[in-house]
Design a protein around this motif. Structure first.
Motif, mmCIF file in Angstrom:
data_model
loop_
_atom_site.group_PDB
_atom_site.id
_atom_site.type_symbol
_atom_site.label_atom_id
_atom_site.label_comp_id
_atom_site.label_asym_id
_atom_site.label_seq_id
_atom_site.Cartn_x
_atom_site.Cartn_y
_atom_site.Cartn_z
ATOM 1 N N ILE A 40 1.099 -1.559 -0.042
ATOM 2 C CA ILE A 40 0.261 -0.358 0.258
ATOM 3 C C ILE A 40 0.890 1.299 0.191
ATOM 4 C CG2 ILE A 40 -1.499 -1.231 1.431
ATOM 5 C CD1 ILE A 40 -1.166 0.577 3.788
ATOM 6 N N GLY A 41 0.330 1.908 -0.076
ATOM 7 C CA GLY A 41 0.746 3.343 -0.307
ATOM 8 C C GLY A 41 1.523 4.227 1.600
ATOM 9 N N ASP A 42 2.738 4.467 1.022
ATOM 10 C CA ASP A 42 3.529 4.378 2.564
ATOM 11 C C ASP A 42 2.804 5.951 2.898
ATOM 12 O OD1 ASP A 42 5.221 3.547 4.720
ATOM 13 O OD2 ASP A 42 6.482 5.646 3.461
ATOM 14 N N LEU A 43 2.263 6.624 2.645
ATOM 15 C CA LEU A 43 2.263 8.249 3.371
ATOM 16 C C LEU A 43 0.604 7.783 3.698
ATOM 17 C CD1 LEU A 43 3.717 10.799 1.399
ATOM 18 C CD2 LEU A 43 4.727 9.293 3.335
ATOM 19 N N CYS A 44 0.717 8.167 4.925
ATOM 20 C CA CYS A 44 -0.512 8.392 5.457
ATOM 21 C C CYS A 44 -1.528 9.526 5.111
ATOM 22 C CB CYS A 44 -0.627 8.859 7.259
ATOM 23 S SG CYS A 44 -2.208 9.001 8.425
ATOM 24 N N THR A 45 -2.598 9.765 4.728
ATOM 25 C CA THR A 45 -3.158 11.109 3.937
ATOM 26 C C THR A 45 -3.389 11.765 4.964
ATOM 27 O OG1 THR A 45 -5.651 9.857 3.539
ATOM 28 C CG2 THR A 45 -4.160 9.498 2.358
ATOM 29 N N HIS A 46 -3.700 11.468 6.098
ATOM 30 C CA HIS A 46 -3.738 12.270 7.034
ATOM 31 C C HIS A 46 -2.478 13.539 7.523
ATOM 32 C CE1 HIS A 46 -4.138 14.663 11.284
ATOM 33 N NE2 HIS A 46 -5.160 14.662 10.954
ATOM 34 N N GLY A 47 -1.824 12.569 7.605
ATOM 35 C CA GLY A 47 -0.848 13.862 8.033
ATOM 36 C C GLY A 47 0.249 13.509 6.816
ATOM 37 N N ASP A 48 0.917 13.383 5.907
ATOM 38 C CA ASP A 48 2.370 12.167 5.294
ATOM 39 C C ASP A 48 3.187 11.733 6.448
ATOM 40 O OD1 ASP A 48 1.370 13.689 3.164
ATOM 41 O OD2 ASP A 48 1.974 15.426 3.094
ATOM 42 N N ILE A 49 2.827 11.427 6.747
ATOM 43 C CA ILE A 49 3.786 10.750 8.010
ATOM 44 C C ILE A 49 3.499 9.009 7.212
ATOM 45 C CG2 ILE A 49 3.517 9.267 9.974
ATOM 46 C CD1 ILE A 49 3.653 12.456 10.436
ATOM 47 N N SER A 50 5.405 8.246 7.284
ATOM 48 C CA SER A 50 5.315 7.210 6.469
ATOM 49 C C SER A 50 4.321 5.979 7.508
ATOM 50 C CB SER A 50 6.514 6.870 7.004
ATOM 51 O OG SER A 50 6.814 6.013 6.408
ATOM 52 N N LEU A 51 3.721 5.525 6.884
ATOM 53 C CA LEU A 51 3.365 4.159 7.551
ATOM 54 C C LEU A 51 3.574 2.981 7.271
ATOM 55 C CD1 LEU A 51 -0.227 4.348 4.767
ATOM 56 C CD2 LEU A 51 0.342 5.041 7.864
ATOM 57 N N SER A 52 4.985 2.391 6.632
ATOM 58 C CA SER A 52 5.443 1.783 7.038
ATOM 59 C C SER A 52 6.271 1.760 8.984
ATOM 60 C CB SER A 52 6.838 1.490 6.530
ATOM 61 O OG SER A 52 7.587 2.882 6.092
ATOM 62 N N ASP A 53 6.236 2.850 9.578
ATOM 63 C CA ASP A 53 6.603 3.425 11.079
ATOM 64 C C ASP A 53 6.091 3.008 11.736
ATOM 65 O OD1 ASP A 53 9.505 4.417 10.114
ATOM 66 O OD2 ASP A 53 8.672 5.864 9.834
ATOM 67 N N GLY A 54 4.190 2.362 11.426
ATOM 68 C CA GLY A 54 3.490 2.084 12.053
ATOM 69 C C GLY A 54 3.243 0.560 12.916
ATOM 70 N N PHE A 55 2.009 0.022 12.992
ATOM 71 C CA PHE A 55 1.745 -0.728 13.410
ATOM 72 C C PHE A 55 1.400 -1.620 12.676
ATOM 73 C CE2 PHE A 55 2.127 2.407 16.625
ATOM 74 C CZ PHE A 55 3.466 2.474 17.177
ATOM 75 N N VAL A 56 1.157 -3.322 12.801
ATOM 76 C CA VAL A 56 0.401 -3.758 11.513
ATOM 77 C C VAL A 56 -0.109 -5.053 12.435
ATOM 78 C CG1 VAL A 56 0.356 -5.520 9.793
ATOM 79 C CG2 VAL A 56 1.908 -4.336 9.749
ATOM 80 N N GLU A 57 -1.891 -4.647 12.924
ATOM 81 C CA GLU A 57 -2.593 -5.269 13.527
ATOM 82 C C GLU A 57 -3.422 -6.353 12.182
ATOM 83 O OE1 GLU A 57 -5.627 -5.322 16.703
ATOM 84 O OE2 GLU A 57 -3.870 -4.325 17.142
ATOM 85 N N GLY A 58 -3.178 -7.439 12.201
ATOM 86 C CA GLY A 58 -4.218 -8.373 11.680
ATOM 87 C C GLY A 58 -4.230 -7.785 9.579
ATOM 88 N N GLU A 59 -5.075 -7.985 10.056
ATOM 89 C CA GLU A 59 -5.473 -7.051 8.268
ATOM 90 C C GLU A 59 -5.386 -5.332 8.012
ATOM 91 O OE1 GLU A 59 -8.006 -8.811 6.069
ATOM 92 O OE2 GLU A 59 -7.359 -10.697 5.629
#
Length: 109
Positions: A40-59
């Motif tokens: 998926i696109g790596d940038l959060c659409t809310h704040g241009d934050i890298s999603l790959s630094d986030g948390f995976v839970e389920g899907e």
């Protein structure tokens, strides 16, 4: 354009996002708990934050900064503050290679 090698399947850790860049497009690649690989696109659409630094839970992949979670299958945000989806890309596994074409987004229902 055709699919390009994003990373090795063996580089992925289950339930963690891995950031790659293909032709200037930042993509979060995730090996979920069921063994399925998502892109998926790596940038959060809310704040241009890298999603790959986030948390995976389920899907889902949750932005670490403001808590918006995105569906790994559809790219749709599942909660506020984000309300715009991120792109979802087709993934092809060829041996140990994870291939992605960033010019083609996956059709979602």
């Amino acid at each position: 354009m055709s699919a390009s090698r994003a990373c090795a399947l063996s580089d992925l850790t289950q339930d963690e996002a891995h950031r790659v860049e293909i032709d200037g497009v930042a993509i979060a690649v995730v090996l979920d708990g069921n063994g399925e690989v998502h892109a998926i696109g790596d940038l959060c659409t809310h704040g241009d934050i890298s999603l790959s630094d986030g948390f995976v839970e389920g899907e889902t992949l949750e932005c670490w900064a403001h808590g918006s979670a995105f569906s790994l299958k559809t790219g749709r945000p599942l909660n506020l503050p984000a309300y715009e989806p991120v792109p979802v890309y087709e993934v092809v596994i060829d041996g140990d290679d994870v291939l992605i074409d960033p010019s083609v987004t996956k059709a979602t229902a």
